[in-house]
Design a protein around this motif. Sequence first.
Motif, PDB file in Angstrom:
ATOM      1  N   ARG A   1      19.117  23.947  30.307  1.00 12.38           N
ATOM      2  CA  ARG A   1      20.299  23.068  29.272  1.00 12.38           C
ATOM      3  C   ARG A   1      19.773  21.949  29.725  1.00 12.38           C
TER       4      ARG A   1
ATOM      5  N   SER B   1      29.164  22.859  27.055  1.00 12.74           N
ATOM      6  CA  SER B   1      27.915  22.311  26.166  1.00 12.74           C
ATOM      7  C   SER B   1      28.190  21.475  25.019  1.00 12.74           C
TER       8      SER B   1
ATOM      9  N   TYR C   1      24.979  25.280  21.929  1.00 14.70           N
ATOM     10  CA  TYR C   1      24.741  26.111  22.493  1.00 14.70           C
ATOM     11  C   TYR C   1      23.076  26.702  22.402  1.00 14.70           C
TER      12      TYR C   1
ATOM     13  N   LEU D   1      21.742  28.773  25.017  1.00 16.82           N
ATOM     14  CA  LEU D   1      22.322  28.967  26.256  1.00 16.82           C
ATOM     15  C   LEU D   1      23.478  30.173  26.323  1.00 16.82           C
TER      16      LEU D   1
ATOM     17  N   ALA E   1      26.334  27.800  29.658  1.00 17.36           N
ATOM     18  CA  ALA E   1      26.964  27.034  28.290  1.00 17.36           C
ATOM     19  C   ALA E   1      28.360  26.636  28.472  1.00 17.36           C
TER      20      ALA E   1
END
Lengths: 449, 333
Positions: free
Chosen positions: A171, A331, A334, A343, A348
């Motif tokens: 991420r 997040s 994604y 993710l 996520a």
Amino acid sequence: MKATGRLKRTDVCIVGGGIAGTALAAAISQSPFASGLKVTLIEGGNLFTKPEHRPGIGAWDRIPVDRKKVFTQMKIWDAMGYGKLGFNAPQTNASSCIGWIVESNWLRYAVAQSVDQKSVSILNNETVESVTRPAAPDEQNLEWPVVVLKDASRIQSRLLVGADGANSLVRKFAGIDALGWEYPQKAIVATLDLEGVEGKENDIAYQKFLPGGPIAILPLSATKSSLVWSTTPANAAKLSKLTNSNFANFVDIAFRNSVEDIQFLFSQINEQDGSLPQNINIEKEAEWGRNRLLDPNYDGTGLPPTYTILPKIAGVVEGSRAGFPLRFWHSENYIGSDGRIALIGDAAHTIHPLAGQGLNLGLLDVATLSKVIDEGVISGSDVGNLHTLQNYAAERFAPNLAMMMAVDSVGKLFRTESDLIVWARSFGLNLVNSLPAVKNMAMFAASSL
Amino acid sequence: MFHAAFGIACQPKVTAVLRASANIRIKPGTLSLSIARMYSATSSIDSAEVAKFAAASNDWWKPNGQFGMLHQMNPVRMKYIRTQTLSHLASLPVSSASTLASVQPDPAAPFKGLRVLDVGCGGGLLSESLARLGASVTATAIDASPENVAMAAYHASLDPMLNFDPKAPFSLSFRAITAEELLRETGSVFDLVCSLEVVEHVNNPKEFIGNCLELVKPNGLAIFSTINRTPTARLFTILLAENILKWVPVGTHNFDKYITPTELESFVKAVELSSVATIKSKHEIADVSGLAYRPLENKWELLDGKNSMFGFGFAGDLEMNYVMSVRKLAVAA
Ligand SMILES: Cc1cc2nc3c(=O)[nH]c(=O)nc-3n(C[C@H](O)[C@H](O)[C@H](O)COP(=O)(O)OP(=O)(O)OC[C@H]3O[C@@H](n4cnc5c(N)ncnc54)[C@H](O)[C@@H]3O)c2cc1C
């Protein structure tokens, strides 16, 4: 920077062999469409730690019966008001149970056994050190991201899946911001030994809202339940220092006694060594609580729902106690803004464990992403391409966020001590309790997941 | 229901010296190597030229760029091609089921063993997808433009999982050659010939369709898509998509070149009668479906072609973009 090592190419590279990442590898390898894709699964820990093997066929059957437990009732109440909420499985028409409780290490082990290693190569005990954009000559002109392992060898993939948990490296590489906050809470988990379970077998989940956060026990086997207690960091620190027998008694008291009792007891625990003063007999205190429950004249504040006979918390399984920080964040997206990255699971989103939905959301991510990958393969698409991945983000983002906000606001509601809100939430819980239709809907959201 | 076009608007301005009939095959590996290899026989091409192909290809393939609409449409038309081809093959008597290895195709590579031709490959979007289904794909530019072919070949060379070795069970080769020239070279050898969003850009569509169908081997299939010549199509594809919303470049479409399903069908039937036909065969329209864009969901959708009215008296299933599949059935002599 280290010298670059060997380069390997794969279609899908999954960083993180937690339950989410492992389940995705299993899903792709078992799909008739996507099984042609080359998958690499990288896990920093040991994916094959065997809790103790028992033969079976499917993933579910690989989990021994004493390590999975169906639960048919869920009892939730408020320590400070009169709110009570009971879920009974027979009320929902869809299934005969509310859900299953499984220890997560067993689940991961079982899922890992379902990965077909013909198309998945597993890099076990291998840590991803960094994720980079193609730079070396042999990576030239590809937009495919590259992960670098400890020995400097590299893996380049058309789709990089971040299943690497809450501190996701993937991420960070994708530059996807996460919005959220740490809760002023920590969770203490443990496996408890029970005595005198309600009904014939241990099939009821209990959750009580205390001012510091919810305490919940979920059935694991006929005589064992799993504890998740979210509380203030100071209280959590004290709880971790108690002896096993004092801890078991404290949990027993937390379920039965008044908020004042519990707060008093917390104040008596020695911060340094977790000892209790001589004059406090926590064993007696717990017993008094158990007897008080049977007293018909007690006013019922903070009591479990009617006819609830809480089992006695008799002990703690050695080595099962642990503490976790609690976070809520989600997040911003994604998928990477140019595709190539997706993710899933805690990478996520991370939610408060009060509703036990964290992993469920992750598994829904897995189901959707593997469906989207299937669709990509069916139409001959590059599965890391933005247009393919957009379908994953479109399908999961909003529902996950909605569930997370709901869990978060219930949590906030129950953390407050303001009278008005205490009254409102009692009222709310009771209202929900008396409306089977609403309750069935809430159940649907809680277990069909 | 908007449409973006191949071919015309997407030619990069690259001046490569290349014989039009040169056979371009790109091997996997780094770009500079493969492009250099590709041109070594015919020209001296410098890295500036390569950079131009790369830039043109990057533009063409940008997910939300000029051809974003086409990228969105691709999975839907690919699913159509997959379904039509598999049901066509399944309908053939086992003895004539062409080169397809088994009656039960592998879902992961259902086109394994098929020779497929993509006429008018543009940036190579459809060609790459067909190759991923396991086919052995030959892709050409509609006007045999070497620049266009080089651009598509460049992009395909970036994917190390695509195979460019013609001896491999599935492979992808890009050729700067016209359908007519290819027909002279190979004859009727392809199990499947696709020409999507192309026929509205060629000068003689009847002849073009004829050549495409000639390239199909008996018991093979041809799939064409184009835009219907209706007021609705003019409104959406030219006025809205080009001039107002600027979804595709102005000048992408020429309304007069749009083709109605009836005209397309007449071109298909004309081949049976024409003198170029070397093998006796019958052309059967297996299916005509519409393709519609749903702006709110940002998705294309396949319409089964049965709906002729859409409520307002216009915009039936085939009112704008549509796709037709034609079975070429061998006729016993
Ligand atoms: C106290 C507590 C109670 C909970 N209770 C419940 C519950 O009752 N029900 C429920 O559904 N959920 C619950 N959850 C949430 C649930 O545990 C998580 O949502 C779930 O485990 C997330 O799975 P994951 O695979 O996404 O991530 P993780 O389990 O965090 O897995 C990430 C994996 O990635 C690996 N990894 C990370 N970085 C790297 C790297 N650089 N290289 C290689 N490997 C790497 C790690 O080793 C790890 O194995 C609870 C959580 C907590 C804290």
